[in-house]
Write a protein that holds these residues in place. Structure first.
Motif, PDB file in Angstrom:
ATOM      1  N   LEU A  49       0.753  -1.087  -0.224  1.00 10.36           N
ATOM      2  CA  LEU A  49       0.046   0.159   0.072  1.00 10.36           C
ATOM      3  C   LEU A  49       0.917   1.343   0.067  1.00 10.36           C
ATOM      4  O   LEU A  49       0.577   2.496  -0.735  1.00 10.36           O
ATOM      5  CB  LEU A  49      -1.090   0.186   1.129  1.00 10.36           C
ATOM      6  CG  LEU A  49      -2.028  -1.056   1.202  1.00 10.36           C
ATOM      7  CD1 LEU A  49      -2.906  -0.972   2.339  1.00 10.36           C
ATOM      8  CD2 LEU A  49      -3.042  -1.006  -0.050  1.00 10.36           C
ATOM      9  N   LEU A  52       1.932   1.736  -3.337  1.00  7.79           N
ATOM     10  CA  LEU A  52       1.004   2.217  -4.306  1.00  7.79           C
ATOM     11  C   LEU A  52       0.683   3.832  -4.086  1.00  7.79           C
ATOM     12  O   LEU A  52       0.332   4.634  -4.815  1.00  7.79           O
ATOM     13  CB  LEU A  52      -0.456   1.571  -3.975  1.00  7.79           C
ATOM     14  CG  LEU A  52      -0.509   0.195  -4.661  1.00  7.79           C
ATOM     15  CD1 LEU A  52      -1.749  -0.480  -4.277  1.00  7.79           C
ATOM     16  CD2 LEU A  52      -0.755   0.498  -6.381  1.00  7.79           C
ATOM     17  N   LEU A  87      -2.057  -8.417  -3.688  1.00 11.26           N
ATOM     18  CA  LEU A  87      -2.925  -7.209  -4.409  1.00 11.26           C
ATOM     19  C   LEU A  87      -4.507  -7.748  -4.170  1.00 11.26           C
ATOM     20  O   LEU A  87      -5.432  -7.225  -3.793  1.00 11.26           O
ATOM     21  CB  LEU A  87      -2.649  -7.035  -5.804  1.00 11.26           C
ATOM     22  CG  LEU A  87      -1.645  -6.058  -6.021  1.00 11.26           C
ATOM     23  CD1 LEU A  87      -1.359  -5.831  -7.334  1.00 11.26           C
ATOM     24  CD2 LEU A  87      -1.855  -4.558  -5.510  1.00 11.26           C
ATOM     25  N   GLU A  91      -6.987  -6.004  -2.091  1.00 14.43           N
ATOM     26  CA  GLU A  91      -8.439  -5.742  -2.850  1.00 14.43           C
ATOM     27  C   GLU A  91      -9.544  -6.188  -2.172  1.00 14.43           C
ATOM     28  O   GLU A  91     -10.599  -5.441  -2.067  1.00 14.43           O
ATOM     29  CB  GLU A  91      -8.409  -6.393  -4.255  1.00 14.43           C
ATOM     30  CG  GLU A  91      -9.468  -5.938  -5.026  1.00 14.43           C
ATOM     31  CD  GLU A  91      -9.458  -6.730  -6.493  1.00 14.43           C
ATOM     32  OE1 GLU A  91     -10.151  -5.990  -7.393  1.00 14.43           O
ATOM     33  OE2 GLU A  91      -8.427  -7.294  -6.869  1.00 14.43           O
ATOM     34  N   TYR A  95      -8.881  -2.132   0.101  1.00 14.32           N
ATOM     35  CA  TYR A  95      -8.013  -1.030   0.153  1.00 14.32           C
ATOM     36  C   TYR A  95      -7.486  -0.648  -1.332  1.00 14.32           C
ATOM     37  O   TYR A  95      -6.863   0.561  -1.443  1.00 14.32           O
ATOM     38  CB  TYR A  95      -6.723  -1.480   0.685  1.00 14.32           C
ATOM     39  CG  TYR A  95      -6.848  -1.906   2.168  1.00 14.32           C
ATOM     40  CD1 TYR A  95      -8.038  -1.528   3.134  1.00 14.32           C
ATOM     41  CD2 TYR A  95      -6.308  -2.694   2.991  1.00 14.32           C
ATOM     42  CE1 TYR A  95      -8.159  -1.815   4.188  1.00 14.32           C
ATOM     43  CE2 TYR A  95      -6.358  -3.165   4.180  1.00 14.32           C
ATOM     44  CZ  TYR A  95      -7.205  -2.460   4.974  1.00 14.32           C
ATOM     45  OH  TYR A  95      -7.430  -2.917   6.239  1.00 14.32           O
ATOM     46  N   VAL A  96      -7.649  -1.389  -2.318  1.00 15.87           N
ATOM     47  CA  VAL A  96      -6.956  -1.113  -3.701  1.00 15.87           C
ATOM     48  C   VAL A  96      -8.208  -1.565  -4.564  1.00 15.87           C
ATOM     49  O   VAL A  96      -9.081  -2.210  -4.192  1.00 15.87           O
ATOM     50  CB  VAL A  96      -6.061  -1.937  -4.147  1.00 15.87           C
ATOM     51  CG1 VAL A  96      -4.594  -1.299  -3.446  1.00 15.87           C
ATOM     52  CG2 VAL A  96      -6.086  -3.101  -4.199  1.00 15.87           C
ATOM     53  N   ARG A  98      -9.279  -2.253  -8.749  1.00 14.74           N
ATOM     54  CA  ARG A  98      -8.357  -2.531 -10.114  1.00 14.74           C
ATOM     55  C   ARG A  98      -9.264  -2.031 -11.178  1.00 14.74           C
ATOM     56  O   ARG A  98     -10.524  -1.779 -11.131  1.00 14.74           O
ATOM     57  CB  ARG A  98      -7.979  -3.800 -10.287  1.00 14.74           C
ATOM     58  CG  ARG A  98      -9.301  -5.025 -10.362  1.00 14.74           C
ATOM     59  CD  ARG A  98      -8.796  -6.169 -10.983  1.00 14.74           C
ATOM     60  NE  ARG A  98      -9.122  -7.343 -10.077  1.00 14.74           N
ATOM     61  CZ  ARG A  98      -9.163  -8.567 -10.255  1.00 14.74           C
ATOM     62  NH1 ARG A  98      -8.682  -8.906 -11.435  1.00 14.74           N
ATOM     63  NH2 ARG A  98      -9.708  -9.273  -9.411  1.00 14.74           N
ATOM     64  N   TYR A 110      -3.937  -0.709 -10.749  1.00 14.82           N
ATOM     65  CA  TYR A 110      -4.176  -1.073  -9.490  1.00 14.82           C
ATOM     66  C   TYR A 110      -4.094   0.421  -8.753  1.00 14.82           C
ATOM     67  O   TYR A 110      -3.046   1.060  -9.159  1.00 14.82           O
ATOM     68  CB  TYR A 110      -3.719  -2.083  -8.709  1.00 14.82           C
ATOM     69  CG  TYR A 110      -3.984  -3.309  -8.997  1.00 14.82           C
ATOM     70  CD1 TYR A 110      -5.227  -4.000  -8.105  1.00 14.82           C
ATOM     71  CD2 TYR A 110      -3.518  -4.045 -10.043  1.00 14.82           C
ATOM     72  CE1 TYR A 110      -5.468  -5.331  -8.556  1.00 14.82           C
ATOM     73  CE2 TYR A 110      -3.974  -5.129 -10.461  1.00 14.82           C
ATOM     74  CZ  TYR A 110      -4.958  -6.035  -9.528  1.00 14.82           C
ATOM     75  OH  TYR A 110      -5.239  -7.086  -9.929  1.00 14.82           O
ATOM     76  N   LEU A 112      -5.069   3.048  -5.042  1.00 10.03           N
ATOM     77  CA  LEU A 112      -5.691   2.991  -3.726  1.00 10.03           C
ATOM     78  C   LEU A 112      -6.976   3.353  -3.733  1.00 10.03           C
ATOM     79  O   LEU A 112      -7.465   4.508  -4.500  1.00 10.03           O
ATOM     80  CB  LEU A 112      -4.911   3.997  -2.870  1.00 10.03           C
ATOM     81  CG  LEU A 112      -3.495   3.479  -2.367  1.00 10.03           C
ATOM     82  CD1 LEU A 112      -2.721   4.501  -1.453  1.00 10.03           C
ATOM     83  CD2 LEU A 112      -3.531   2.421  -1.580  1.00 10.03           C
ATOM     84  N   GLY A 116      -8.109   2.424   1.542  1.00 11.90           N
ATOM     85  CA  GLY A 116      -6.809   2.229   1.347  1.00 11.90           C
ATOM     86  C   GLY A 116      -5.930   3.470   1.840  1.00 11.90           C
ATOM     87  O   GLY A 116      -4.953   3.228   2.445  1.00 11.90           O
TER      88      GLY A 116
END
Length: 183
Positions: A49, A52, A87, A91, A95-96, A98, A110, A112, A116
Motif C-alpha cells: 500500500l 501504491l 493485491l 483488494e 484498500y485497492v 483495479r 491498480y 488506492l 486504502g
C-alpha cells in the motif's frame, strides 16, 4: 581514486569492524522481521500500500492510471505471483481497486481506494511516531549522523560500481513513468 571501482580501491576496514557491522545489521533485521504489523496493518500490506501511495496516490479516484502488477513487482523488487496474491488480499479488504486501461482492456491498473489511502496514512503516522521516539532517544546530533550514514550506505549499495549483487539502479516514482514503461 575518483571514479575507481570498488575492486580498484584500497580497503582499510578491519575484519572485526565488518563482523561488528554484520552483527548489528543481523540484529536490526531480526528485530524488524519479528514485527508483524506496521501501524495498523500487516507488514506486507503496509509495503504494498505504501508503494501504491507513493507511486500513484488516489490514481483510481482521480481517473488516472494507477500501476500494473508487473510494474509494482519491479518497483517493490518482489516476484509477480507474490504481488498478485497480495493485491488480491488488499483488494478483498477494499484498500485497492483495479480498473482496465481505456484503450486496451487486457491491461489492468491498480490504485488506492479512499479506505486504502486512510489505512496507509494512519499506518505511516504510527510508524513515523515510533521512529521519532527512537530518534529522540538518540538525540539531535546522533540522529542526524545516523541518517547521514544510512544515506551514504544507500548511495554506496545502489551505485553502479557497487560490490553488491542485485543492483537494479532504477527507481520509479510516479504513475506516468510507470504507465509509459508498460507500453
Amino acid at each position: 581514486m575518483e571514479g575507481a571501482t570498488y575492486e580498484q580501491k584500497d580497503h582499510h576496514m578491519s575484519e572485526a569492524q565488518a563482523k561488528e557491522f554484520l552483527r548489528i545489521m543481523y540484529n536490526l533485521a531480526r528485530i524488524s522481521h519479528a514485527q508483524t504489523n506496521m501501524g495498523i496493518i500487516p507488514k506486507a500490506e503496509f509495503f504494498i500500500l505504501s508503494s501504491l501511495d507513493e507511486t500513484c496516490p488516489h490514481a483510481q479516484l482521480q481517473g488516472k492510471h494507477g500501476i500494473t502488477v508487473s510494474n509494482l513487482a519491479k518497483k517493490t523488487d518482489t516476484n509477480l505471483s507474490a504481488v498478485s496474491k497480495l493485491l488480491r488480499v488488499v483488494e478483498d479488504k477494499g484498500y485497492v481497486a483495479r480498473f482496465p486501461d481505456d484503450t486496451d482492456r487486457r491491461v489492468v491498473y491498480y490504485g488506492l481506494t479512499e479506505k486504502g489511502h486512510a489505512v496507509i496514512t494512519e499506518s505511516k503516522r504510527l510508524v513515523l511516531k515510533n521512529i521519532q521516539t527512537m530518534l529522540d532517544l538518540l538525540g539531535d546530533r546522533d540522529s542526524a549522523e545516523v541518517i547521514a550514514i544510512f544515506n551514504r550506505l544507500l548511495s554506496i549499495v545502489s551505485s553502479a560500481s557497487s560490490p553488491f549483487p542485485n543492483n537494479h539502479g532504477e527507481e520509479m516514482t510516479n504513475c506516468d513513468s510507470l504507465a509509459e514503461k508498460d507500453q
